[in-house]
Design an enzyme around this catalytic site. Structure first.
Site, PDB file in Angstrom:
ATOM      1  N   GLU A 108      37.195  45.037  36.285  1.00  0.00           N
ATOM      2  CA  GLU A 108      38.497  44.992  35.621  1.00  0.00           C
ATOM      3  C   GLU A 108      39.006  46.385  35.267  1.00  0.00           C
ATOM      4  OE1 GLU A 108      38.937  40.806  33.450  1.00  0.00           O
ATOM      5  OE2 GLU A 108      37.122  41.866  32.823  1.00  0.00           O
ATOM      6  N   GLU A 128      31.675  36.430  35.535  1.00  0.00           N
ATOM      7  CA  GLU A 128      31.758  35.924  34.163  1.00  0.00           C
ATOM      8  C   GLU A 128      31.526  34.415  34.022  1.00  0.00           C
ATOM      9  OE1 GLU A 128      34.215  39.790  33.866  1.00  0.00           O
ATOM     10  OE2 GLU A 128      33.730  38.275  35.390  1.00  0.00           O
TER      11      GLU A 128
END
Length: 253
Positions: A108, A128
């Site tokens: 990210e 995740e």
């Protein structure tokens, strides 16, 4: 700064290295604090930012030990998301030089860059959901913008990890080279030869929503048309002898 982020200032760029190699440069609160401090500096004195990681790894993800202890109130603060948004919004370009793992929060942070240059060792993705959370620091909106909704859905919903060749094919990175940091530095030095005001205007135009174009482009251009940089650079261009004229002058000596 805490030392989680090692910062070197050069004439053409600022180099920031995620520097926790013993933890695969896992992004912890100290790293986030250092990113905010660096953004304070670069918002006040704009410069191209080159982001990389120590030890042949960009960032193996967020610090899981810290994540495990966070609760709903922490999620609503957007701890990583807020820092990465500031990185993305910096006035001058942000270039990520990515080696090895760029996973979870590391991916990210890379997505927050304007330009991503990878090494053949790249392993990028957002695992995740396998940890009981979602990628909430930019992947769900930046990855669709970078590579399209279908690619983002495929990667985020399956937690699949891609290598350098696939990341290049999908448009997640723009180049794969043996030495991404050297390539990123060369790119930053090339940007430094351009008009900084025009570069900043181009970055703002790129960030504008589709429904603001072409108005935003015309407004940015209107400012540039009145700038000293435009006048000087175009005058220098027009006064530069052409290659043909120089060759003719050399031949007639």
């Amino acid at each position: 700064m805490s030392g989680a982020l090692r910062v070197e200032r050069h004439a053409a760029y600022v180099l920031a290295t995620l520097d926790r190699p013993e933890r695969r440069n896992a992004i912890d609160q100290a790293t986030i604090d250092d990113l905010h401090a660096l953004c304070d500096e670069l918002e006040a004195a704009p410069a191209t930012l080159v982001l990389t990681g120590a030890g042949g790894v960009f960032a193996g993800g967020a610090d899981i030990a810290q994540l495990r202890e966070r609760r709903a109130a922490d999620a609503l603060r957007g701890i990583n998301a807020t820092a990465f948004a500031r990185v993305h919004a910096l006035p001058m370009p942000v270039i990520a030089a990515i080696e090895g793992f760029a996973l979870g929060g590391g991916a990210e942070l890379a997505f927050a860059a304007d330009i991503r240059i990878a090494s053949p060792t790249l392993r990028l993705g957002n695992p995740e959901p396998g940890l009981g959370i979602l990628a909430a620091a930019g992947a769900t909106w930046r990855l669709p913008e970078i590579a399209g909704h279908a690619v983002a859905a495929d990667l985020l919903l399956t937690a699949r990890i891609v290598d350098a060749d696939e990341a290049l094919r999908l448009g997640i990175v723009s180049r794969v080279v043996d030495d991404p940091l050297a390539e990123a530095v060369a790119t930053a030095e090339r940007i430094a030869t351009l008009d900084a005001q025009a570069v900043r205007a181009t970055k703002r135009a790129l960030a504008a929503p589709r429904d603001q174009h072409p108005r935003v482009d015309c407004e940015e251009q209107a400012v540039l048309f009145e700038s000293p940089g435009k006048e000087r650079r175009m005058t220098e261009f027009l006064e530069r002898p052409s290659k043909a004229a120089r060759a003719s002058a050399e031949a007639n000596r």
